[in-house]
Design a protein around this motif. Structure first.
Motif, PDB file in Angstrom:
ATOM      1  N   GLN A 279       2.043   3.845   9.844  1.00  0.00           N
ATOM      2  CA  GLN A 279       2.905   4.813  10.505  1.00  0.00           C
ATOM      3  C   GLN A 279       4.244   4.223  10.924  1.00  0.00           C
ATOM      4  N   LEU A 280       5.297   5.007  10.679  1.00  0.00           N
ATOM      5  CA  LEU A 280       6.642   4.673  11.148  1.00  0.00           C
ATOM      6  C   LEU A 280       6.966   5.491  12.392  1.00  0.00           C
ATOM      7  N   LEU A 281       7.962   5.031  13.140  1.00  0.00           N
ATOM      8  CA  LEU A 281       8.448   5.809  14.265  1.00  0.00           C
ATOM      9  C   LEU A 281       9.085   7.110  13.765  1.00  0.00           C
ATOM     10  N   TRP A 282       8.934   8.152  14.569  1.00  0.00           N
ATOM     11  CA  TRP A 282       9.484   9.484  14.273  1.00  0.00           C
ATOM     12  C   TRP A 282      10.969   9.383  13.956  1.00  0.00           C
ATOM     13  N   PRO A 283      11.453  10.146  12.941  1.00  0.00           N
ATOM     14  CA  PRO A 283      10.779  11.206  12.183  1.00  0.00           C
ATOM     15  C   PRO A 283      10.399  10.799  10.753  1.00  0.00           C
ATOM     16  N   TYR A 284      10.263   9.511  10.478  1.00  0.00           N
ATOM     17  CA  TYR A 284      10.123   9.050   9.094  1.00  0.00           C
ATOM     18  C   TYR A 284       8.684   9.127   8.590  1.00  0.00           C
ATOM     19  N   SER A 285       8.545   9.427   7.311  1.00  0.00           N
ATOM     20  CA  SER A 285       7.235   9.615   6.679  1.00  0.00           C
ATOM     21  C   SER A 285       6.574   8.279   6.375  1.00  0.00           C
ATOM     22  N   SER A 286       5.243   8.308   6.335  1.00  0.00           N
ATOM     23  CA  SER A 286       4.449   7.108   6.095  1.00  0.00           C
ATOM     24  C   SER A 286       3.523   7.323   4.908  1.00  0.00           C
ATOM     25  N   ALA A 287       3.048   6.228   4.348  1.00  0.00           N
ATOM     26  CA  ALA A 287       2.096   6.308   3.243  1.00  0.00           C
ATOM     27  C   ALA A 287       0.767   6.880   3.726  1.00  0.00           C
ATOM     28  N   PRO A 288       0.154   7.772   2.974  1.00  0.00           N
ATOM     29  CA  PRO A 288      -1.161   8.310   3.356  1.00  0.00           C
ATOM     30  C   PRO A 288      -2.216   7.210   3.375  1.00  0.00           C
ATOM     31  N   ASP A 289      -3.247   7.406   4.192  1.00  0.00           N
ATOM     32  CA  ASP A 289      -4.294   6.396   4.317  1.00  0.00           C
ATOM     33  C   ASP A 289      -4.944   6.086   2.972  1.00  0.00           C
ATOM     34  N   ALA A 290      -5.183   7.121   2.160  1.00  0.00           N
ATOM     35  CA  ALA A 290      -5.819   6.904   0.857  1.00  0.00           C
ATOM     36  C   ALA A 290      -4.961   6.009  -0.033  1.00  0.00           C
ATOM     37  N   ALA A 291      -3.639   6.176   0.035  1.00  0.00           N
ATOM     38  CA  ALA A 291      -2.744   5.343  -0.763  1.00  0.00           C
ATOM     39  C   ALA A 291      -2.769   3.897  -0.286  1.00  0.00           C
ATOM     40  N   VAL A 292      -2.890   3.702   1.026  1.00  0.00           N
ATOM     41  CA  VAL A 292      -2.962   2.350   1.582  1.00  0.00           C
ATOM     42  C   VAL A 292      -4.237   1.649   1.129  1.00  0.00           C
ATOM     43  N   ILE A 293      -5.356   2.359   1.151  1.00  0.00           N
ATOM     44  CA  ILE A 293      -6.625   1.788   0.708  1.00  0.00           C
ATOM     45  C   ILE A 293      -6.544   1.382  -0.764  1.00  0.00           C
ATOM     46  N   ALA A 294      -5.974   2.256  -1.586  1.00  0.00           N
ATOM     47  CA  ALA A 294      -5.835   1.950  -3.006  1.00  0.00           C
ATOM     48  C   ALA A 294      -4.900   0.764  -3.228  1.00  0.00           C
ATOM     49  N   LEU A 295      -3.855   0.689  -2.416  1.00  0.00           N
ATOM     50  CA  LEU A 295      -2.912  -0.414  -2.541  1.00  0.00           C
ATOM     51  C   LEU A 295      -3.583  -1.750  -2.210  1.00  0.00           C
ATOM     52  N   GLY A 296      -4.395  -1.749  -1.154  1.00  0.00           N
ATOM     53  CA  GLY A 296      -5.100  -2.974  -0.796  1.00  0.00           C
ATOM     54  C   GLY A 296      -6.069  -3.423  -1.879  1.00  0.00           C
ATOM     55  N   ALA A 297      -6.778  -2.475  -2.469  1.00  0.00           N
ATOM     56  CA  ALA A 297      -7.715  -2.817  -3.541  1.00  0.00           C
ATOM     57  C   ALA A 297      -6.980  -3.382  -4.745  1.00  0.00           C
ATOM     58  N   ALA A 298      -5.848  -2.780  -5.095  1.00  0.00           N
ATOM     59  CA  ALA A 298      -5.073  -3.258  -6.237  1.00  0.00           C
ATOM     60  C   ALA A 298      -4.512  -4.655  -5.977  1.00  0.00           C
ATOM     61  N   ALA A 299      -4.060  -4.912  -4.752  1.00  0.00           N
ATOM     62  CA  ALA A 299      -3.506  -6.227  -4.419  1.00  0.00           C
ATOM     63  C   ALA A 299      -4.565  -7.312  -4.540  1.00  0.00           C
ATOM     64  N   ARG A 300      -5.761  -7.042  -4.043  1.00  0.00           N
ATOM     65  CA  ARG A 300      -6.820  -8.050  -4.113  1.00  0.00           C
ATOM     66  C   ARG A 300      -7.314  -8.262  -5.544  1.00  0.00           C
ATOM     67  N   ARG A 301      -7.185  -7.228  -6.347  1.00  0.00           N
ATOM     68  CA  ARG A 301      -7.608  -7.339  -7.744  1.00  0.00           C
ATOM     69  C   ARG A 301      -6.572  -8.101  -8.578  1.00  0.00           C
ATOM     70  N   GLN A 302      -5.297  -7.817  -8.349  1.00  0.00           N
ATOM     71  CA  GLN A 302      -4.251  -8.382  -9.201  1.00  0.00           C
ATOM     72  C   GLN A 302      -3.627  -9.658  -8.651  1.00  0.00           C
ATOM     73  N   LEU A 303      -3.688  -9.836  -7.310  1.00  0.00           N
ATOM     74  CA  LEU A 303      -3.052 -10.996  -6.680  1.00  0.00           C
ATOM     75  C   LEU A 303      -4.031 -11.683  -5.729  1.00  0.00           C
ATOM     76  N   PRO A 304      -5.191 -12.086  -6.210  1.00  0.00           N
ATOM     77  CA  PRO A 304      -6.204 -12.640  -5.307  1.00  0.00           C
ATOM     78  C   PRO A 304      -5.758 -13.906  -4.590  1.00  0.00           C
ATOM     79  N   GLU A 305      -4.797 -14.628  -5.166  1.00  0.00           N
ATOM     80  CA  GLU A 305      -4.331 -15.859  -4.529  1.00  0.00           C
ATOM     81  C   GLU A 305      -3.701 -15.613  -3.153  1.00  0.00           C
ATOM     82  N   LEU A 306      -3.241 -14.382  -2.917  1.00  0.00           N
ATOM     83  CA  LEU A 306      -2.595 -14.094  -1.633  1.00  0.00           C
ATOM     84  C   LEU A 306      -3.608 -13.970  -0.496  1.00  0.00           C
ATOM     85  N   PHE A 307      -4.887 -13.804  -0.829  1.00  0.00           N
ATOM     86  CA  PHE A 307      -5.860 -13.440   0.195  1.00  0.00           C
ATOM     87  C   PHE A 307      -6.944 -14.491   0.332  1.00  0.00           C
ATOM     88  N   SER A 308      -7.292 -14.765   1.551  1.00  0.00           N
ATOM     89  CA  SER A 308      -8.460 -15.614   1.825  1.00  0.00           C
ATOM     90  C   SER A 308      -9.698 -14.739   1.882  1.00  0.00           C
TER      91      SER A 308
END
Length: 311
Positions: A279-308
């Motif tokens: 979430q951003l401060l009003w009045p700016y739009s934020s990424a939906p929760d579902a998009a955030v979950i998908a983004l996290g899954a893609a990051a761990r799949r494609q860039l595993p070196e970034l994550f412990s």
């Protein structure tokens, strides 16, 4: 006599604003974020870049944030910079005057942006900042979406009269641009966007105010160390980072009408390294929760070196 400040270098992480259900800054979560940033090994942190939503803060919030970050960083000996940017040049100057006593390692500032200044006006602006706090090093924050972009010749002219101008955030460029950078600004610490950190720093950049650190601060630091130990491997990883950004991050902007700040906060929420949502401060739009979950899954799949394993 003004002492020449040591130019910064390395990977620096943005202080992001946790937003609660009422749309207000959640200060207790911010304290937890600062502890996580310090534990990641970053060379430093900074407030009020684009991802830090300087454009949406009240002056009371700005002062509270600056004080909190300064007290934390002095206590743990973590280098920090405070962004004093504002579309009103006089407000930016007032912000600088207020934070000078907090002893930041530098302050970052954008050019006034409601009416883009001429070069001469930009020069007057920086001269006014230098007169307001002559002992505080200055960083020019001049990203691609700035309304007034200074070229390398203009920045060189600016630095010639401002010994306290020690660095700049710039978007980078092609081989010719870096050749010009090395020739015209050898003493300026130029910071490159996070997803171009390896190639940019090998070509003449000193570090990155890193969007990759939004996704994983510790992972961005490991990449920085890899650049010193295995440049070829770091460059190969950069190609994968850039591919991830093009395939998964940038499309969110078009799909959901998101700002750059929203993309950075979506990455931080996807990274799950601190208690923060998209979430951003009003009045700016934020990424939906579902998009955030998908983004996290893609990051761990494609860039595993970034994550412990704990992330």
């Amino acid at each position: 006599m003004i002492m020449q400040a040591k130019p910064p270098e390395g990977v620096w992480g943005a202080v992001l604003l946790p937003v609660d259900r009422r749309g207000e800054i959640e200060w207790s979560a911010l304290q937890e974020q600062l502890r996580a940033l310090r534990g990641s090994g970053l060379q430093g942190i900074y407030t009020n870049g684009t991802a830090g939503e300087f454009h949406s803060q009240t002056e009371h919030e700005f002062d509270r944030l600056s004080q909190m970050v300064a007290e934390f960083c002095h206590a743990v000996a973590l280098p920090f910079q405070i962004g004093v940017s504002h579309s009103n040049a006089r407000v930016a100057r007032e912000r600088l005057a207020r934070v000078a006593s907090l002893r930041p390692d530098a302050v970052q500032v954008t050019l006034p942006d409601w009416w883009a200044p001429s070069y001469e006006e930009a020069e007057d602006f920086f001269a006014g900042l230098a007169a307001t706090a002559p002992k505080v090093p200055l960083i020019l924050y001049n990203p691609p979406h700035a309304k007034r972009r200074l070229n390398l010749d203009e920045i060189a002219r600016l630095k010639a009269g401002l010994p306290m101008l020690v660095g700049a955030k710039l978007p980078g460029g092609n081989e010719f641009w870096y050749e010009e950078l090395r020739r015209k600004l050898p003493d300026l610490a130029v910071f490159i966007p996070g997803h171009f950190m390896a190639s940019g720093c090998l070509a003449g950049g000193r570090g990155s105010y890193s969007n990759v650190a939004c996704l994983s601060p510790a992972g961005a630091v490991r990449w920085w160390h890899q650049l010193r130990e295995d440049p070829a491997g770091a460059l190969a990883f950069e190609a994968r980072v850039a591919g991830f950004m093009s395939e998964h991050v940038l499309p969110l902007a078009a799909r959901h009408g998101l700002s750059n700040a929203a993309l950075d906060k979506a990455m931080a929420a996807a990274g799950r390294w601190c208690p923060i949502g998209p979430q951003l401060l009003w009045p700016y739009s934020s990424a939906p929760d579902a998009a955030v979950i998908a983004l996290g899954a893609a990051a761990r799949r494609q860039l595993p070196e970034l994550f412990s394993t704990s992330q």
